[in-house]
Design a protein around this motif. Structure first.
Motif, PDB file in Angstrom:
ATOM      1  N   PHE A  15       0.928  -1.117  -0.052  1.00  0.00           N
ATOM      2  CA  PHE A  15      -0.027   0.026   0.034  1.00  0.00           C
ATOM      3  C   PHE A  15       0.867   1.189  -0.086  1.00  0.00           C
ATOM      4  O   PHE A  15       0.629   2.119  -0.718  1.00  0.00           O
ATOM      5  CB  PHE A  15      -0.966  -0.081   1.212  1.00  0.00           C
ATOM      6  CG  PHE A  15      -1.793   1.218   1.321  1.00  0.00           C
ATOM      7  CD1 PHE A  15      -2.734   1.194   0.699  1.00  0.00           C
ATOM      8  CD2 PHE A  15      -1.362   2.317   2.166  1.00  0.00           C
ATOM      9  CE1 PHE A  15      -3.601   2.612   0.744  1.00  0.00           C
ATOM     10  CE2 PHE A  15      -1.944   3.586   2.352  1.00  0.00           C
ATOM     11  CZ  PHE A  15      -3.216   3.458   1.607  1.00  0.00           C
ATOM     12  N   THR A  16       1.864   1.148   0.918  1.00  0.00           N
ATOM     13  CA  THR A  16       2.663   2.685   0.822  1.00  0.00           C
ATOM     14  C   THR A  16       3.389   2.797  -0.350  1.00  0.00           C
ATOM     15  O   THR A  16       3.681   3.833  -0.885  1.00  0.00           O
ATOM     16  CB  THR A  16       3.820   2.327   2.121  1.00  0.00           C
ATOM     17  OG1 THR A  16       2.984   1.978   3.385  1.00  0.00           O
ATOM     18  CG2 THR A  16       4.640   3.673   2.277  1.00  0.00           C
ATOM     19  N   LEU A  19       1.433   4.081  -2.964  1.00  0.00           N
ATOM     20  CA  LEU A  19       0.887   5.450  -2.483  1.00  0.00           C
ATOM     21  C   LEU A  19       1.968   6.459  -3.093  1.00  0.00           C
ATOM     22  O   LEU A  19       1.770   7.637  -3.799  1.00  0.00           O
ATOM     23  CB  LEU A  19       0.716   5.489  -1.037  1.00  0.00           C
ATOM     24  CG  LEU A  19       0.619   7.316  -0.374  1.00  0.00           C
ATOM     25  CD1 LEU A  19      -0.815   7.531  -0.978  1.00  0.00           C
ATOM     26  CD2 LEU A  19       0.528   7.046   1.007  1.00  0.00           C
ATOM     27  N   ALA A  48       1.258  13.285   8.195  1.00  0.00           N
ATOM     28  CA  ALA A  48       1.050  12.028   7.640  1.00  0.00           C
ATOM     29  C   ALA A  48       2.018  11.100   7.485  1.00  0.00           C
ATOM     30  O   ALA A  48       2.149   9.839   7.677  1.00  0.00           O
ATOM     31  CB  ALA A  48       0.294  12.284   6.132  1.00  0.00           C
ATOM     32  N   ILE A  52       2.755   7.212   9.103  1.00  0.00           N
ATOM     33  CA  ILE A  52       3.075   6.130   8.237  1.00  0.00           C
ATOM     34  C   ILE A  52       4.013   5.541   8.858  1.00  0.00           C
ATOM     35  O   ILE A  52       4.357   4.388   8.994  1.00  0.00           O
ATOM     36  CB  ILE A  52       3.197   6.673   6.991  1.00  0.00           C
ATOM     37  CG1 ILE A  52       1.810   6.861   6.254  1.00  0.00           C
ATOM     38  CG2 ILE A  52       3.792   5.317   5.930  1.00  0.00           C
ATOM     39  CD1 ILE A  52       1.996   7.649   4.783  1.00  0.00           C
ATOM     40  N   THR A 127      -4.364  10.207  13.361  1.00  0.00           N
ATOM     41  CA  THR A 127      -5.410  10.107  12.521  1.00  0.00           C
ATOM     42  C   THR A 127      -6.261  11.385  12.596  1.00  0.00           C
ATOM     43  O   THR A 127      -6.712  11.955  11.727  1.00  0.00           O
ATOM     44  CB  THR A 127      -6.014   8.894  12.582  1.00  0.00           C
ATOM     45  OG1 THR A 127      -5.275   7.785  12.115  1.00  0.00           O
ATOM     46  CG2 THR A 127      -7.152   8.932  11.481  1.00  0.00           C
ATOM     47  N   ALA A 190      -7.087  12.602   2.842  1.00  0.00           N
ATOM     48  CA  ALA A 190      -6.076  11.463   2.209  1.00  0.00           C
ATOM     49  C   ALA A 190      -5.194  11.069   3.319  1.00  0.00           C
ATOM     50  O   ALA A 190      -4.798   9.743   3.356  1.00  0.00           O
ATOM     51  CB  ALA A 190      -5.655  12.028   0.802  1.00  0.00           C
ATOM     52  N   GLY A 191      -4.590  11.809   3.923  1.00  0.00           N
ATOM     53  CA  GLY A 191      -3.535  11.251   5.035  1.00  0.00           C
ATOM     54  C   GLY A 191      -4.335  10.581   6.028  1.00  0.00           C
ATOM     55  O   GLY A 191      -3.661   9.618   6.415  1.00  0.00           O
ATOM     56  N   ALA A 194      -4.881   7.055   4.831  1.00  0.00           N
ATOM     57  CA  ALA A 194      -3.709   6.276   4.374  1.00  0.00           C
ATOM     58  C   ALA A 194      -3.216   5.643   5.882  1.00  0.00           C
ATOM     59  O   ALA A 194      -2.950   4.592   6.081  1.00  0.00           O
ATOM     60  CB  ALA A 194      -2.567   7.043   3.846  1.00  0.00           C
ATOM     61  N   VAL A 195      -3.177   6.746   6.921  1.00  0.00           N
ATOM     62  CA  VAL A 195      -2.747   6.096   8.266  1.00  0.00           C
ATOM     63  C   VAL A 195      -3.588   5.282   8.665  1.00  0.00           C
ATOM     64  O   VAL A 195      -3.389   4.409   9.592  1.00  0.00           O
ATOM     65  CB  VAL A 195      -2.628   7.565   9.209  1.00  0.00           C
ATOM     66  CG1 VAL A 195      -1.880   6.919  10.452  1.00  0.00           C
ATOM     67  CG2 VAL A 195      -1.414   8.355   8.521  1.00  0.00           C
ATOM     68  N   PHE A 197      -5.698   3.031   7.539  1.00  0.00           N
ATOM     69  CA  PHE A 197      -5.405   1.707   6.693  1.00  0.00           C
ATOM     70  C   PHE A 197      -4.234   1.011   7.121  1.00  0.00           C
ATOM     71  O   PHE A 197      -4.437  -0.141   7.579  1.00  0.00           O
ATOM     72  CB  PHE A 197      -5.217   1.808   5.292  1.00  0.00           C
ATOM     73  CG  PHE A 197      -5.152   0.520   4.615  1.00  0.00           C
ATOM     74  CD1 PHE A 197      -6.253  -0.175   4.228  1.00  0.00           C
ATOM     75  CD2 PHE A 197      -3.770   0.104   4.095  1.00  0.00           C
ATOM     76  CE1 PHE A 197      -5.999  -1.446   3.511  1.00  0.00           C
ATOM     77  CE2 PHE A 197      -3.415  -1.083   3.551  1.00  0.00           C
ATOM     78  CZ  PHE A 197      -4.642  -1.889   3.102  1.00  0.00           C
ATOM     79  N   LEU A 198      -2.980   1.724   7.200  1.00  0.00           N
ATOM     80  CA  LEU A 198      -1.833   1.066   8.181  1.00  0.00           C
ATOM     81  C   LEU A 198      -2.113   0.930   9.573  1.00  0.00           C
ATOM     82  O   LEU A 198      -1.772  -0.274  10.008  1.00  0.00           O
ATOM     83  CB  LEU A 198      -0.673   1.999   7.798  1.00  0.00           C
ATOM     84  CG  LEU A 198      -0.174   2.355   6.460  1.00  0.00           C
ATOM     85  CD1 LEU A 198       0.747   3.350   6.290  1.00  0.00           C
ATOM     86  CD2 LEU A 198       0.162   1.051   5.576  1.00  0.00           C
TER      87      LEU A 198
END
Length: 257
Positions: A15-16, A19, A48, A52, A127, A190-191, A194-195, A197-198
């Motif tokens: 995923f990263t 991205l 962000a 991550i 988040t 978006a950030g 992403a964070v 999901f991780l």
């Protein structure tokens, strides 16, 4: 267990990678969005990236815990070397060779859950911070937009022949405010996605470790001593017979009245 655990780490890496590949591929558009308000959007991007990195750090910290638990299940290793989150489990098992009581199992499960929850709190805060920064940019941009329109309308002279040119020049500030509002909201959401999901992958890996640990300990729970029915049943039978004789005696007295 190994396959499921490492799949979460591989999913995070994939995923990263996707991205950053997407950012590089749309580099010009990304820089245009980021430069709309370089200070606020820079803070959002930096937050962000920190989130991550923190997710990967937490996942890497789980690897020694997983290896220790895997060794415990497969070979009965009971040392405390290299473990931090599962250290209470290692300390409990070092004093109990065969079984644990249900109370000890509940206590150990609670301590491990608290440690996992403490690790998740930091990522959850990041988040929420990203969402807050996006909303902050939205309101900041709206303030600039409304202030720019108010200033533009107040400075226009309708009798001037160049009013259209002045209006065109004056629209620069309101449009810049709208750009700030939309770009900060976009980067913040978006950030946070992403964070988030991780962080979800880290939580699922933690759940794998926790569930495997509880399943392994549940087999070794020392239950309560069973009740000796050979002693209890005769006492119940004698009490029932005595109650029956008492009822018959009471009926006879009532009938004589």
């Amino acid at each position: 267990m190994a396959r499921f655990f490492h799949s979460y780490l591989n999913r995070m890496v994939l995923f990263t990678t996707l991205l950053f590949v997407g950012i590089i591929y749309f580099y010009a558009d990304f820089m245009q969005i980021a430069s709309a308000n370089i200070w606020l959007n820079g803070v959002i991007i930096g937050t962000a990236l920190f989130g991550i990195g923190l997710c990967f750090v937490q996942m890497i910290r789980l690897l020694p815990e997983y290896k220790w638990l895997h060794g415990l299940i497969s070979g009965g290793r009971r040392g405390t070397d290299g473990v931090h989150i599962l250290r209470p489990v290692a300390q409990v098992l070092s004093h109990r060779q065969r079984a644990v009581s249900p109370a000890v199992l509940d206590s150990v499960a609670g301590m491990v859950q608290i440690k996992f929850e403490d690790l998740r709190e930091s990522v959850r805060y990041i988040t929420n911070t990203l969402i807050f920064l996006g909303l902050l940019g939205t309101f900041w941009g709206l303030i600039l937009t409304i202030g720019g329109f108010a200033e533009l309308i107040g400075s226009l002279d309708m009798s001037d022949e160049t009013v259209l040119g002045a209006m065109q020049v004056g629209l620069t500030r309101p449009l810049a405010g709208m750009t700030t509002a939309f770009t900060s909201s976009l980067l913040g959401l978006a950030g946070s996605l992403a964070v988030g999901f991780l962080s979800l992958q880290v939580q699922m890996a933690q759940n794998v470790i926790f569930n495997e640990l509880i399943d392994w300990l549940s087999v070794r729970v020392r239950g309560a001593n069973p009740i000796d029915t050979t002693k209890i049943l005769p006492q119940i039978d004698a009490s029932a017979r005595e109650l029956t004789r008492t009822m018959h005696s009471l009926e006879q007295k009532i009938s004589q009245i």
